[in-house]
Design a protein around this motif. Structure first.
Motif, PDB file in Angstrom:
ATOM      1  N   GLN A 104       0.811  -1.210   0.000  1.00 25.56           N
ATOM      2  CA  GLN A 104       0.000   0.000   0.000  1.00 25.56           C
ATOM      3  C   GLN A 104       0.852   1.270   0.000  1.00 25.56           C
ATOM      4  N   SER A 105       2.148   1.123  -0.038  1.00 27.81           N
ATOM      5  CA  SER A 105       3.050   2.272   0.057  1.00 27.81           C
ATOM      6  C   SER A 105       3.299   2.902  -1.310  1.00 27.81           C
ATOM      7  N   LEU A 106       3.542   4.224  -1.293  1.00 33.59           N
ATOM      8  CA  LEU A 106       3.813   4.966  -2.514  1.00 33.59           C
ATOM      9  C   LEU A 106       5.113   5.753  -2.361  1.00 33.59           C
ATOM     10  N   ILE A 107       6.026   5.538  -3.291  1.00 35.05           N
ATOM     11  CA  ILE A 107       7.285   6.271  -3.351  1.00 35.05           C
ATOM     12  C   ILE A 107       7.274   7.119  -4.615  1.00 35.05           C
ATOM     13  N   VAL A 108       7.585   8.410  -4.481  1.00 31.00           N
ATOM     14  CA  VAL A 108       7.615   9.308  -5.634  1.00 31.00           C
ATOM     15  C   VAL A 108       9.037   9.814  -5.839  1.00 31.00           C
ATOM     16  N   ASP A 109       9.496   9.739  -7.088  1.00 31.55           N
ATOM     17  CA  ASP A 109      10.838  10.170  -7.472  1.00 31.55           C
ATOM     18  C   ASP A 109      10.706  11.398  -8.370  1.00 31.55           C
ATOM     19  N   GLY A 128       3.017  16.111  -0.113  1.00 35.93           N
ATOM     20  CA  GLY A 128       3.432  15.539   1.157  1.00 35.93           C
ATOM     21  C   GLY A 128       2.276  15.537   2.153  1.00 35.93           C
ATOM     22  N   VAL A 129       2.184  14.489   2.944  1.00 34.59           N
ATOM     23  CA  VAL A 129       1.160  14.372   3.983  1.00 34.59           C
ATOM     24  C   VAL A 129       1.865  14.072   5.306  1.00 34.59           C
ATOM     25  N   PRO A 130       1.172  14.219   6.429  1.00 32.40           N
ATOM     26  CA  PRO A 130       1.808  13.877   7.694  1.00 32.40           C
ATOM     27  C   PRO A 130       2.374  12.460   7.665  1.00 32.40           C
ATOM     28  N   GLY A 131       3.656  12.360   7.924  1.00 36.14           N
ATOM     29  CA  GLY A 131       4.324  11.067   7.905  1.00 36.14           C
ATOM     30  C   GLY A 131       5.147  10.802   6.658  1.00 36.14           C
ATOM     31  N   THR A 132       5.020  11.658   5.627  1.00 39.23           N
ATOM     32  CA  THR A 132       5.814  11.476   4.419  1.00 39.23           C
ATOM     33  C   THR A 132       7.295  11.672   4.719  1.00 39.23           C
ATOM     34  N   ILE A 133       8.110  10.691   4.358  1.00 35.14           N
ATOM     35  CA  ILE A 133       9.559  10.788   4.517  1.00 35.14           C
ATOM     36  C   ILE A 133      10.132  11.505   3.293  1.00 35.14           C
ATOM     37  N   VAL A 134      10.921  12.539   3.526  1.00 39.25           N
ATOM     38  CA  VAL A 134      11.485  13.347   2.446  1.00 39.25           C
ATOM     39  C   VAL A 134      12.998  13.172   2.425  1.00 39.25           C
ATOM     40  N   SER A 169      -1.048  10.669  -1.053  1.00 38.47           N
ATOM     41  CA  SER A 169      -0.761   9.807   0.103  1.00 38.47           C
ATOM     42  C   SER A 169       0.636   9.218  -0.031  1.00 38.47           C
ATOM     43  N   VAL A 170       1.595  10.094  -0.290  1.00 36.08           N
ATOM     44  CA  VAL A 170       2.970   9.665  -0.548  1.00 36.08           C
ATOM     45  C   VAL A 170       3.658   9.259   0.758  1.00 36.08           C
ATOM     46  N   ASP A 171       4.255   8.078   0.756  1.00 38.93           N
ATOM     47  CA  ASP A 171       4.990   7.615   1.931  1.00 38.93           C
ATOM     48  C   ASP A 171       6.429   8.104   1.915  1.00 38.93           C
ATOM     49  N   VAL A 172       7.041   8.126   0.716  1.00 36.57           N
ATOM     50  CA  VAL A 172       8.437   8.554   0.571  1.00 36.57           C
ATOM     51  C   VAL A 172       8.540   9.440  -0.664  1.00 36.57           C
ATOM     52  N   LEU A 173       9.194  10.588  -0.490  1.00 33.63           N
ATOM     53  CA  LEU A 173       9.368  11.540  -1.586  1.00 33.63           C
ATOM     54  C   LEU A 173      10.857  11.820  -1.739  1.00 33.63           C
ATOM     55  N   VAL A 174      11.395  11.545  -2.933  1.00 32.37           N
ATOM     56  CA  VAL A 174      12.844  11.671  -3.128  1.00 32.37           C
ATOM     57  C   VAL A 174      13.165  12.407  -4.428  1.00 32.37           C
TER      58      VAL A 174
END
Length: 211
Positions: free
Chosen positions: A27-32, A131-137, A104-109
């Motif tokens: 269910q996780s989403l990573i955006v590059d 970014g949402v609360p909890g998104t790792i940047v 609902s991004v979990d990780v944004l890089v």
């Protein structure tokens, strides 16, 4: 060949995710951001094969290369948990992508993207938008040396024997990059106080934090 620095990027991101005790599953989403031909996007998908990974870039030609690479990888490795989206950061910052499931991004890089952006405000606003609360940047970029002479020394240190076009582009990138104080100022202006900037070598800085 950027494979060594690309691998180092993913290793550093993995450490940050582990330190934040995050679990990336189906269910996780990573955006590059600024994915270019997909080097990092592919590595992220290999590292977290259950997660959905989306590479975003404004260049149609870059994404053409990325999608062709993806087809080759699907054939050779069966890896298919990643996709690509063409959009510029200005569009993202104006919330025109809210219908694409990027809220609902979990990780944004991003890797070596910031110094290419004409207006850094667009880059950081895009971060704020999806970014949402909890998104790792986690963003890594070049940092500008203190002088042109220092830039030449760094170029000679890391680009020895490289083709002239790469030497020229690398030097131009060093000159276009920001300092730690400049990036921290960009973040402060938009109230992104949860993101911090770190110098990690003589040529790189990293922006890390959790929304």
């Amino acid at each position: 060949d950027f494979s060594s620095s690309d691998a180092d990027f993913v290793t550093a991101l993995e450490l940050m995710i582990s330190c934040n005790r995050a679990k990336l599953g189906c269910q996780s989403l990573i955006v590059d951001f600024g994915c270019g031909p997909g080097n990092i996007t592919e590595r992220l998908s290999r590292q977290w094969p259950k997660a959905r990974v989306v590479g975003i870039d404004g260049s149609k030609e870059m994404l053409r290369v990325a999608k062709q690479r993806k087809e080759n990888i699907k054939i050779k490795e069966g890896l298919k948990g990643f996709s690509y989206l063409q959009s510029d950061l200005g569009s993202i910052s104006k919330r025109t992508l809210s219908n694409l499931g990027l809220n609902s991004v979990d990780v944004l890089v991003s890797n070596s993207v910031l110094h290419h952006i004409h207006d850094p405000h667009d880059f950081w606003m895009a971060n704020k938008t999806i970014g949402v609360p909890g998104t790792i940047v986690f963003h890594r970029d070049l940092r500008r040396p203190q002088s042109f002479e220092d830039a030449i020394k760094i170029q000679e240190k890391y680009q020895a024997g490289a083709p002239s076009v790469l030497n020229r582009d690398f030097l131009a990138s060093l000159k276009a990059a920001f300092t730690l104080k400049e990036v921290q100022s960009q973040l402060n202006q938009l109230g992104l106080f949860q993101l911090k900037v770190f110098e990690v070598s003589d040529r790189y800085l990293e922006v890390r934090g959790v929304f």
